[in-house]
Design a protein around this motif. Sequence first.
Motif, short mmCIF file in Angstrom:
data_model
loop_
_atom_site.label_atom_id
_atom_site.label_comp_id
_atom_site.label_asym_id
_atom_site.label_seq_id
_atom_site.Cartn_x
_atom_site.Cartn_y
_atom_site.Cartn_z
N LEU A 45 0.82 -1.22 0.00
CA LEU A 45 0.00 0.00 0.00
C LEU A 45 0.85 1.27 0.00
CD1 LEU A 45 -2.77 -1.04 2.53
CD2 LEU A 45 -3.09 -0.60 0.09
N SER A 46 2.07 1.19 0.49
CA SER A 46 2.92 2.38 0.57
C SER A 46 3.29 2.91 -0.81
CB SER A 46 4.19 2.08 1.37
OG SER A 46 5.07 1.22 0.65
N PHE A 47 3.10 2.11 -1.86
CA PHE A 47 3.43 2.56 -3.22
C PHE A 47 2.20 3.04 -4.00
CE2 PHE A 47 6.94 -0.32 -2.20
CZ PHE A 47 8.02 0.52 -2.50
N VAL A 48 1.04 2.98 -3.39
CA VAL A 48 -0.18 3.42 -4.07
C VAL A 48 -0.16 4.93 -4.22
CG1 VAL A 48 -2.68 3.62 -3.85
CG2 VAL A 48 -1.56 1.45 -3.33
N ASP A 49 -0.39 5.39 -5.45
CA ASP A 49 -0.30 6.83 -5.73
C ASP A 49 -1.57 7.41 -6.36
OD1 ASP A 49 -0.02 5.43 -8.10
OD2 ASP A 49 1.46 6.80 -8.94
N CYS A 50 -2.56 6.58 -6.64
CA CYS A 50 -3.77 7.10 -7.25
C CYS A 50 -4.91 6.11 -7.02
CB CYS A 50 -3.58 7.36 -8.75
SG CYS A 50 -3.20 5.86 -9.70
N LYS A 51 -6.11 6.54 -7.32
CA LYS A 51 -7.30 5.73 -7.06
C LYS A 51 -7.29 4.42 -7.83
CE LYS A 51 -12.35 5.86 -7.33
NZ LYS A 51 -13.54 6.65 -7.72
N GLU A 52 -6.93 4.46 -9.12
CA GLU A 52 -6.98 3.24 -9.92
C GLU A 52 -5.93 2.23 -9.47
OE1 GLU A 52 -4.50 5.27 -13.65
OE2 GLU A 52 -6.48 4.39 -13.96
N ASN A 53 -4.78 2.71 -8.98
CA ASN A 53 -3.78 1.78 -8.46
C ASN A 53 -4.19 1.23 -7.10
OD1 ASN A 53 -2.17 1.98 -10.69
ND2 ASN A 53 -0.73 3.44 -9.80
N LEU A 54 -4.90 2.04 -6.32
CA LEU A 54 -5.45 1.54 -5.06
C LEU A 54 -6.43 0.40 -5.33
CD1 LEU A 54 -5.99 1.58 -2.02
CD2 LEU A 54 -7.68 3.40 -2.44
N GLU A 55 -7.26 0.56 -6.34
CA GLU A 55 -8.23 -0.49 -6.67
C GLU A 55 -7.52 -1.78 -7.05
OE1 GLU A 55 -10.45 1.29 -9.79
OE2 GLU A 55 -11.65 2.57 -8.46
N ALA A 56 -6.40 -1.66 -7.77
CA ALA A 56 -5.66 -2.85 -8.19
C ALA A 56 -5.02 -3.55 -7.00
CB ALA A 56 -4.60 -2.46 -9.22
N VAL A 57 -4.33 -2.79 -6.16
CA VAL A 57 -3.67 -3.37 -4.99
C VAL A 57 -4.70 -3.92 -4.01
CG1 VAL A 57 -2.20 -2.87 -2.99
CG2 VAL A 57 -1.61 -1.94 -5.24
N ALA A 58 -5.79 -3.17 -3.82
CA ALA A 58 -6.83 -3.61 -2.91
C ALA A 58 -7.45 -4.92 -3.37
CB ALA A 58 -7.90 -2.54 -2.77
N ALA A 59 -7.63 -5.09 -4.69
CA ALA A 59 -8.20 -6.33 -5.21
C ALA A 59 -7.32 -7.52 -4.84
CB ALA A 59 -8.37 -6.23 -6.72
N ALA A 60 -6.00 -7.35 -4.98
CA ALA A 60 -5.08 -8.42 -4.64
C ALA A 60 -5.09 -8.70 -3.14
CB ALA A 60 -3.67 -8.06 -5.11
N VAL A 61 -5.06 -7.64 -2.34
CA VAL A 61 -5.02 -7.80 -0.88
C VAL A 61 -6.29 -8.48 -0.38
CG1 VAL A 61 -5.05 -6.53 1.30
CG2 VAL A 61 -3.43 -5.88 -0.49
N ARG A 62 -7.43 -8.03 -0.85
CA ARG A 62 -8.69 -8.59 -0.37
C ARG A 62 -8.85 -10.06 -0.77
NH1 ARG A 62 -12.09 -4.89 1.75
NH2 ARG A 62 -13.88 -6.29 1.52
N THR A 63 -8.35 -10.40 -1.96
CA THR A 63 -8.49 -11.77 -2.44
C THR A 63 -7.55 -12.72 -1.71
OG1 THR A 63 -9.09 -10.91 -4.62
CG2 THR A 63 -8.49 -13.23 -4.49
N VAL A 64 -6.33 -12.29 -1.46
CA VAL A 64 -5.30 -13.16 -0.88
C VAL A 64 -5.27 -13.09 0.65
CG1 VAL A 64 -2.82 -13.53 -0.74
CG2 VAL A 64 -3.87 -13.06 -2.95
N TYR A 65 -5.40 -11.88 1.19
CA TYR A 65 -5.15 -11.63 2.62
C TYR A 65 -6.40 -11.78 3.48
CZ TYR A 65 -3.56 -8.70 6.63
OH TYR A 65 -3.22 -8.20 7.86
#
Length: 782
Positions: free
Chosen positions: A388-408
């Motif tokens: 999450l420390s590398f997220v810089d915009c809304k669309e990248n947050l959506e991408a990282v969040a999708a991975a985190v929610r699915t795996v974590y």
Amino acid sequence: MRIIDALIKELRSAAVHNPDVQTAPACILWTDSTRQWEAVVPRLKMELAEFFVLGDYDPENRTGPAIWFRCVIAGQIEDVILPEDKPPILYLPGVSRQDLRAVENCPDHLKPLAELQYRGTIWSQVNAKDWTILAFLKSDQGGLGLDVAQDSQTRNAMQIALYRLIDENADHLRGRRLDKDYFHTLLTGGDPVRDLLHWLDSGEAFKERRDENEWTAFVEVCKSQLAFDPESQGVVAGAGKLASNQGPWHPVWERFCEAPNRYPNIPANIRKCQMPELDLFSNSKTHGTWPQWNESQERYLRQSLKALAGLPAHQARKRVVELEKQDRDRRKLVWAEIGESPLALALKHLANLAEHTKKGLAGGDCEDLASGYMQFGWKADAAVLNALSFVDCKENLEAVAAAVRTVYLPWLEESSLYLQKLADESGYPADNLRDREGAEPKSGTCILFVDGLRFDLAKKLSAALSRKNCKVEEKANWSALPSVTATCKPAVSPVSKWINGREKDPDFEPCVAETGQSLKGGYHFKKLLGENGWTVLEKDDTGDGKGLAWKEIGDIDRDGHERGWKIALNLESTVSEICEAIEQLFDAGWKTVRVVTDHGWLLMPGGLPKIELPAALVESKWGRCASIKEGALADESLYPWYWDPSRHFALASGICCYKKGEQYAHGGLSLQECLTLELTVLPGKPEKSDAQVDITDVVWKGLRCKAALDGDFSGLSMDIRTQAGNPETSAVMNVKPVKENGIASVVIENEELDGLEAFIVVIDDSNDIVAQLKTVIGGDPE
């Protein structure tokens, strides 16, 4: 010796004479019919008090007509005082020796000087010709004896570069060929690659900052060394050649990669060029120099991460690992360094998350559960924060969040439900929390309380302190329940035995046992500390290192509640702040610092799952816990309050939250909220590294320093600091690792540091210095 010093020496040597048979010359005449030396006249006036120039009357600048100079020699000009031991030197621009010799044809304005050629002396070559620049550089009779090309282009370049040339060290030029490229490079500051990059970055503004001669020299260097004409081809064409990274442009590209943040406009200029077409074999080696390619890879990665939503966790983990193998090389490209590859950087940590969540924690008793979390489980939490420390915009947050929610999320839910099951069956493992302090603390101990220092952050802090040579002892503890500050902070304090619960307090605020005064607001808590021998240190106060002290630092919990997932963006600086505070406490004389915390927390981008709890059933409700009204019937699991076991409260199931959309929450029962890490820190003495390394050679090219190392340099890096032992005084754009051949190269960030003394330091991965060497930024002056 500098060339200007050699020139002055030869000029003055013209007055050398034998006093037994000769009279000292009245003056030295320097004829220069082609005006080749005019560019350095201002410098010579500064260096020579006896230097004068033939020209219009301007006595303040030691310039005047021939008759005025005659008066100067005669001592008739009151405002001009000549050195007693040196004859005056008169520079004659546009005048040849022959002009003075032919007295009958001598121009009127020169006739007053005619007799001075007999009473004085003329500085000229042995063949009686005027000294030209080329002659002075080449001649071994009264000149420097250097190897200089004689073509017209070299002569022109030499002429326009003269004012820079005179400060060069003549000894350093011996044994090398001086041609037009050398003189053009000299005029551009000795670093044509840096100038080219500045031009590619700023274009017309670069040209406007240079005079005509400097710009001409820059153009000629580019033509000669790169087969490129900045004048006719322009910035965009140059940017395209830079990205193509072919032939002589390869070192230019490498130089750009060393300090890309110095040239912020170059990526935009490259984007104006047509990138080679992509094919099946396109990769970082073939297209990695093009920002357009990097952007296309980021778009693909973004789509791939979003597509993980809805997949089973095990399939998502496998896909993340595949993406990491495909994209990991992009992190080595310059685009990652300048912040244009945030998803490639986050992907590394998502891959770590996939690795650490392959194995579940559920199984065994509470001790087994805690053991698994302490061994590897906390690394999954850390990986989420790092991604999450590398997220810089809304669309990248959506991408990282999708991975985190699915795996974590499912992994997190499983361990939390299992811990709650164990607590229901066997009781919560922190029942003996009051007995964990052990022996009374010794004088010289300061307890540093950090609100919300979760286990993974405590591990990060422990590692950072170890790198600073502190001795750190780690001890895992279970927090009090519910895992909120009001309950847990007093429980980890040294005055917990003088605290108990209070009847009819829906907020679960404990009180002073003797008086019943609430600890809410902190006043009575601090008072209780003081009454029992603990000094409360406020803000920047570090005390005197004597007795016992309590100090609070950090805003982790507050930031989490206010910023949600964005808390990940500044946790690195928070850990550094805590490290600095501990160092300051040691500097103040404290012998031991115990770092304690109240609770951890759950973090889930996109929000934790919500569970319903009707407001009619509760007296008060937080994100993960609630106080149930007396007599109300609720399906929630009830747990005894730490400060009064006769009173109970409800905790949300799994990782659910009683409030919708909460990304950050605590108060419930999970490993992340309840298993904390206490650190006992002692100051350590710096240990000398076993690495044996010598800095054998240092070469400066402008503000770029290249050093050669000898010895065991594996895993080492190079830095340049104004204070060797202080990393904060680093002057470089980026600390660079030593290559396999023992060479390291760094670039100084601030051009104003040029000429200042500094230290080249070689450091290991713990930031310890294994070798250092004093230097002068930009190179030692000669």
